[in-house]
Design a protein around this motif. Sequence first.
Motif, PDB file in Angstrom:
ATOM      1  N   ASN A  42       0.802  -1.231   0.000  1.00 37.54           N
ATOM      2  CA  ASN A  42       0.000   0.000   0.000  1.00 37.54           C
ATOM      3  C   ASN A  42       0.829   1.273   0.000  1.00 37.54           C
ATOM      4  O   ASN A  42       0.744   2.086   0.904  1.00 37.54           O
ATOM      5  N   VAL A  43       1.628   1.431  -1.052  1.00 38.70           N
ATOM      6  CA  VAL A  43       2.467   2.619  -1.175  1.00 38.70           C
ATOM      7  C   VAL A  43       1.590   3.838  -1.489  1.00 38.70           C
ATOM      8  O   VAL A  43       1.010   3.931  -2.559  1.00 38.70           O
ATOM      9  N   VAL A  44       1.493   4.731  -0.534  1.00 36.77           N
ATOM     10  CA  VAL A  44       0.537   5.838  -0.663  1.00 36.77           C
ATOM     11  C   VAL A  44       0.935   6.872  -1.710  1.00 36.77           C
ATOM     12  O   VAL A  44       0.105   7.645  -2.168  1.00 36.77           O
ATOM     13  N   THR A  45       2.224   6.886  -2.084  1.00 33.65           N
ATOM     14  CA  THR A  45       2.656   7.883  -3.060  1.00 33.65           C
ATOM     15  C   THR A  45       2.305   7.481  -4.494  1.00 33.65           C
ATOM     16  O   THR A  45       2.446   8.278  -5.402  1.00 33.65           O
ATOM     17  N   PHE A  54       6.547  -3.543  -6.342  1.00 34.00           N
ATOM     18  CA  PHE A  54       7.897  -4.067  -6.594  1.00 34.00           C
ATOM     19  C   PHE A  54       8.698  -2.956  -7.260  1.00 34.00           C
ATOM     20  O   PHE A  54       8.727  -2.867  -8.499  1.00 34.00           O
ATOM     21  N   PRO A  55       9.331  -2.105  -6.454  1.00 34.08           N
ATOM     22  CA  PRO A  55       9.936  -0.876  -6.975  1.00 34.08           C
ATOM     23  C   PRO A  55      10.981  -1.119  -8.061  1.00 34.08           C
ATOM     24  O   PRO A  55      10.984  -0.422  -9.073  1.00 34.08           O
ATOM     25  N   ARG A  56      11.875  -2.076  -7.871  1.00 35.56           N
ATOM     26  CA  ARG A  56      12.938  -2.287  -8.846  1.00 35.56           C
ATOM     27  C   ARG A  56      12.389  -2.786 -10.181  1.00 35.56           C
ATOM     28  O   ARG A  56      12.920  -2.479 -11.230  1.00 35.56           O
ATOM     29  N   ARG A  57      11.343  -3.588 -10.109  1.00 34.33           N
ATOM     30  CA  ARG A  57      10.746  -4.124 -11.327  1.00 34.33           C
ATOM     31  C   ARG A  57       9.733  -3.158 -11.939  1.00 34.33           C
ATOM     32  O   ARG A  57       9.232  -3.391 -13.034  1.00 34.33           O
ATOM     33  N   LYS A  58       9.401  -2.131 -11.184  1.00 33.92           N
ATOM     34  CA  LYS A  58       8.355  -1.176 -11.609  1.00 33.92           C
ATOM     35  C   LYS A  58       7.053  -1.898 -11.929  1.00 33.92           C
ATOM     36  O   LYS A  58       6.462  -1.741 -13.000  1.00 33.92           O
ATOM     37  N   LYS A  59       6.644  -2.722 -10.982  1.00 28.49           N
ATOM     38  CA  LYS A  59       5.404  -3.470 -11.139  1.00 28.49           C
ATOM     39  C   LYS A  59       4.573  -3.398  -9.867  1.00 28.49           C
ATOM     40  O   LYS A  59       5.129  -3.328  -8.766  1.00 28.49           O
ATOM     41  N   VAL A  60       3.284  -3.406 -10.058  1.00 28.99           N
ATOM     42  CA  VAL A  60       2.391  -3.405  -8.894  1.00 28.99           C
ATOM     43  C   VAL A  60       1.290  -4.444  -9.083  1.00 28.99           C
ATOM     44  O   VAL A  60       0.918  -4.782 -10.202  1.00 28.99           O
ATOM     45  N   ILE A  61       0.802  -4.940  -7.963  1.00 26.73           N
ATOM     46  CA  ILE A  61      -0.303  -5.905  -7.990  1.00 26.73           C
ATOM     47  C   ILE A  61      -1.461  -5.362  -7.160  1.00 26.73           C
ATOM     48  O   ILE A  61      -1.261  -4.855  -6.055  1.00 26.73           O
TER      49      ILE A  61
END
Length: 138
Positions: A42-45, A54-61
């Motif tokens: 739950n990254v609010v930004t 997944f910051p390094r992969r630039k992916k979200v689920i």
Amino acid sequence: MVDIYSKMKRSKIMSSVENKKTKPEIYISNLLLKLHYRFQNNVVTLPGKPDMVFPRRKKVIFVNGCFWHGHKDCSRTKLPVTNRAFWEKKISGNIQRDKKVRRELNKLGWKTLTIWQCQISKRKEQALEKRLLMFLES
Ligand SMILES: [Zn+2]
């Protein structure tokens, strides 16, 4: 079935369900940990506050509840009989918001995967693992 809750009360119940970490979310989190993936919650930004990032992969689920997010052609999206117009508006608003969020994330260079509540079960775990791996490793 008669809706025993007033509009206000039901709305309150639904939103409290939404804000808390849901069972499907916990299930997917555990599956990802089992597969040795590390992620943020739950990254609010980010638009839409994705469930897993997944910051390094630039992916979200996103792990979506079928009712709340209006899963298309899904048996779990049956609207309550009373206050139908209210629910139709509410759910279609959520669908639009989800679309917009995905568009915004794509624009920012993020890839998104949506997993629906009805796709999660012990029986479907292998298929689910495969899907997660395909998404994360592609
Ligand atoms: Zn569904």
